[in-house]
Design a protein around this motif. Sequence first.
Motif, PDB file in Angstrom:
ATOM      1  N   LEU A  71       0.801  -1.223   0.000  1.00  0.00           N
ATOM      2  CA  LEU A  71       0.000   0.000   0.000  1.00  0.00           C
ATOM      3  C   LEU A  71       0.835   1.275   0.000  1.00  0.00           C
ATOM      4  CD1 LEU A  71      -2.894  -0.961   2.434  1.00  0.00           C
ATOM      5  CD2 LEU A  71      -2.957  -0.797  -0.054  1.00  0.00           C
ATOM      6  N   ALA A  72       2.019   1.242   0.573  1.00  0.00           N
ATOM      7  CA  ALA A  72       2.830   2.461   0.662  1.00  0.00           C
ATOM      8  C   ALA A  72       3.159   3.052  -0.707  1.00  0.00           C
ATOM      9  CB  ALA A  72       4.100   2.193   1.468  1.00  0.00           C
ATOM     10  N   PRO A  73       3.605   2.263  -1.690  1.00  0.00           N
ATOM     11  CA  PRO A  73       3.863   2.868  -3.003  1.00  0.00           C
ATOM     12  C   PRO A  73       2.596   3.380  -3.676  1.00  0.00           C
ATOM     13  CG  PRO A  73       4.916   0.718  -2.860  1.00  0.00           C
ATOM     14  CD  PRO A  73       4.080   0.878  -1.652  1.00  0.00           C
ATOM     15  N   ILE A  74       1.482   2.691  -3.472  1.00  0.00           N
ATOM     16  CA  ILE A  74       0.222   3.132  -4.074  1.00  0.00           C
ATOM     17  C   ILE A  74      -0.220   4.453  -3.463  1.00  0.00           C
ATOM     18  CG2 ILE A  74      -2.226   2.554  -4.346  1.00  0.00           C
ATOM     19  CD1 ILE A  74      -1.311  -0.404  -4.480  1.00  0.00           C
ATOM     20  N   VAL A  75      -0.114   4.562  -2.148  1.00  0.00           N
ATOM     21  CA  VAL A  75      -0.462   5.818  -1.479  1.00  0.00           C
ATOM     22  C   VAL A  75       0.506   6.917  -1.913  1.00  0.00           C
ATOM     23  CG1 VAL A  75      -0.539   6.964   0.778  1.00  0.00           C
ATOM     24  CG2 VAL A  75      -1.574   4.712   0.494  1.00  0.00           C
ATOM     25  N   GLY A  76       1.790   6.593  -2.055  1.00  0.00           N
ATOM     26  CA  GLY A  76       2.771   7.575  -2.509  1.00  0.00           C
ATOM     27  C   GLY A  76       2.449   8.095  -3.901  1.00  0.00           C
ATOM     28  N   MET A  77       2.061   7.173  -4.798  1.00  0.00           N
ATOM     29  CA  MET A  77       1.704   7.617  -6.151  1.00  0.00           C
ATOM     30  C   MET A  77       0.434   8.470  -6.126  1.00  0.00           C
ATOM     31  SD  MET A  77       2.694   4.507  -8.753  1.00  0.00           S
ATOM     32  CE  MET A  77       1.539   3.355  -8.083  1.00  0.00           C
ATOM     33  N   GLY A  78      -0.539   8.087  -5.300  1.00  0.00           N
ATOM     34  CA  GLY A  78      -1.775   8.873  -5.202  1.00  0.00           C
ATOM     35  C   GLY A  78      -1.522  10.262  -4.663  1.00  0.00           C
ATOM     36  N   MET A  79      -0.756  10.347  -3.585  1.00  0.00           N
ATOM     37  CA  MET A  79      -0.434  11.657  -3.017  1.00  0.00           C
ATOM     38  C   MET A  79       0.422  12.476  -3.988  1.00  0.00           C
ATOM     39  SD  MET A  79      -1.973  11.970  -0.172  1.00  0.00           S
ATOM     40  CE  MET A  79      -1.163  13.395   0.472  1.00  0.00           C
ATOM     41  N   GLY A  80       1.323  11.790  -4.694  1.00  0.00           N
ATOM     42  CA  GLY A  80       2.153  12.482  -5.679  1.00  0.00           C
ATOM     43  C   GLY A  80       1.310  13.081  -6.788  1.00  0.00           C
ATOM     44  N   LEU A  81       0.338  12.295  -7.301  1.00  0.00           N
ATOM     45  CA  LEU A  81      -0.544  12.821  -8.349  1.00  0.00           C
ATOM     46  C   LEU A  81      -1.375  13.988  -7.836  1.00  0.00           C
ATOM     47  CD1 LEU A  81      -1.792   9.630 -10.214  1.00  0.00           C
ATOM     48  CD2 LEU A  81      -0.389  11.474 -11.123  1.00  0.00           C
ATOM     49  N   TYR A  82      -1.859  13.857  -6.607  1.00  0.00           N
ATOM     50  CA  TYR A  82      -2.666  14.929  -6.025  1.00  0.00           C
ATOM     51  C   TYR A  82      -1.863  16.231  -5.968  1.00  0.00           C
ATOM     52  CZ  TYR A  82      -5.443  17.576  -2.689  1.00  0.00           C
ATOM     53  OH  TYR A  82      -6.173  18.553  -2.075  1.00  0.00           O
ATOM     54  N   TYR A  83      -0.648  16.168  -5.409  1.00  0.00           N
ATOM     55  CA  TYR A  83       0.163  17.383  -5.310  1.00  0.00           C
ATOM     56  C   TYR A  83       0.660  17.853  -6.669  1.00  0.00           C
ATOM     57  CZ  TYR A  83       0.311  17.635  -0.239  1.00  0.00           C
ATOM     58  OH  TYR A  83      -0.027  17.788   1.061  1.00  0.00           O
ATOM     59  N   TRP A  84       0.842  16.930  -7.581  1.00  0.00           N
ATOM     60  CA  TRP A  84       1.304  17.292  -8.914  1.00  0.00           C
ATOM     61  C   TRP A  84       0.214  18.057  -9.663  1.00  0.00           C
ATOM     62  CZ3 TRP A  84       3.877  13.093 -12.475  1.00  0.00           C
ATOM     63  CH2 TRP A  84       4.495  13.710 -13.557  1.00  0.00           C
ATOM     64  N   MET A  85      -1.033  17.577  -9.570  1.00  0.00           N
ATOM     65  CA  MET A  85      -2.143  18.196 -10.290  1.00  0.00           C
ATOM     66  C   MET A  85      -2.640  19.476  -9.618  1.00  0.00           C
ATOM     67  SD  MET A  85      -2.420  16.419 -12.823  1.00  0.00           S
ATOM     68  CE  MET A  85      -1.777  14.898 -13.399  1.00  0.00           C
ATOM     69  N   ALA A  94       7.270  19.930  -7.072  1.00  0.00           N
ATOM     70  CA  ALA A  94       8.461  19.081  -6.982  1.00  0.00           C
ATOM     71  C   ALA A  94       8.219  17.904  -6.039  1.00  0.00           C
ATOM     72  CB  ALA A  94       9.658  19.898  -6.510  1.00  0.00           C
ATOM     73  N   VAL A  95       7.547  18.152  -4.903  1.00  0.00           N
ATOM     74  CA  VAL A  95       7.246  17.077  -3.954  1.00  0.00           C
ATOM     75  C   VAL A  95       6.296  16.068  -4.587  1.00  0.00           C
ATOM     76  CG1 VAL A  95       6.056  16.565  -1.780  1.00  0.00           C
ATOM     77  CG2 VAL A  95       7.710  18.414  -1.877  1.00  0.00           C
ATOM     78  N   GLY A  96       5.286  16.561  -5.289  1.00  0.00           N
ATOM     79  CA  GLY A  96       4.331  15.658  -5.939  1.00  0.00           C
ATOM     80  C   GLY A  96       4.998  14.765  -6.970  1.00  0.00           C
ATOM     81  N   LYS A  97       5.864  15.339  -7.783  1.00  0.00           N
ATOM     82  CA  LYS A  97       6.586  14.541  -8.777  1.00  0.00           C
ATOM     83  C   LYS A  97       7.492  13.515  -8.101  1.00  0.00           C
ATOM     84  CE  LYS A  97       6.733  17.835 -12.609  1.00  0.00           C
ATOM     85  NZ  LYS A  97       7.609  18.651 -13.466  1.00  0.00           N
ATOM     86  N   THR A  98       8.171  13.951  -7.029  1.00  0.00           N
ATOM     87  CA  THR A  98       9.073  13.045  -6.321  1.00  0.00           C
ATOM     88  C   THR A  98       8.315  11.859  -5.743  1.00  0.00           C
ATOM     89  OG1 THR A  98      10.528  14.887  -5.766  1.00  0.00           O
ATOM     90  CG2 THR A  98      10.760  12.879  -4.458  1.00  0.00           C
ATOM     91  N   TRP A  99       7.198  12.116  -5.031  1.00  0.00           N
ATOM     92  CA  TRP A  99       6.408  11.024  -4.445  1.00  0.00           C
ATOM     93  C   TRP A  99       5.885  10.094  -5.520  1.00  0.00           C
ATOM     94  CZ3 TRP A  99       2.831  13.663  -0.306  1.00  0.00           C
ATOM     95  CH2 TRP A  99       3.604  14.035   0.786  1.00  0.00           C
ATOM     96  N   PHE A 100       5.406  10.663  -6.612  1.00  0.00           N
ATOM     97  CA  PHE A 100       4.847   9.833  -7.675  1.00  0.00           C
ATOM     98  C   PHE A 100       5.912   8.918  -8.273  1.00  0.00           C
ATOM     99  CE2 PHE A 100       3.905   9.015 -12.140  1.00  0.00           C
ATOM    100  CZ  PHE A 100       2.703   8.331 -11.999  1.00  0.00           C
ATOM    101  N   PHE A 101       7.062   9.483  -8.615  1.00  0.00           N
ATOM    102  CA  PHE A 101       8.084   8.673  -9.275  1.00  0.00           C
ATOM    103  C   PHE A 101       8.750   7.677  -8.326  1.00  0.00           C
ATOM    104  CE2 PHE A 101       7.922  12.139 -12.485  1.00  0.00           C
ATOM    105  CZ  PHE A 101       7.477  11.345 -13.522  1.00  0.00           C
TER     106      PHE A 101
END
Length: 118
Positions: A71-85, A94-101
């Motif tokens: 679940l941690a990578p999935i949550v990281g990608m979700g939070m990354g997309l949220y902050y990215w968008m 930058a934080v959103g892109k980092t979490w997503f990638f």
Amino acid sequence: MFCPQCGKENEAAARFCGHCGATIGECAPESPPGPGRPAVPGEPVRIVDLARAASAVSPGLKWGVIAASVLAPIVGMGMGLYYWMRAESPEKLAVGKTWFFIGLGITAFYLLLGTEQY
């Protein structure tokens, strides 16, 4: 050199035991306790049951760690997309892109590990 009182190994030039503090003196080095020499009387013998030791981790803990690592990578990608968008600043972008990638990289790593087993 082994302590004559507790049987623990010490440096060759030691005058006192680093474990129990007993005087070692200028005695000749002793051999470690082994099959030909009985254990020191004050020291308990520890018997390890390998079957019981292998099951020392509860099944609930095992499944909890598995769930968290999936679940941690999935949550990281979700939070990354949220902050990215919804980036309100370049720092959040930058934080959103980092979490997503990072989440995407961990997911790809898990997939690569899973395919090598077959």
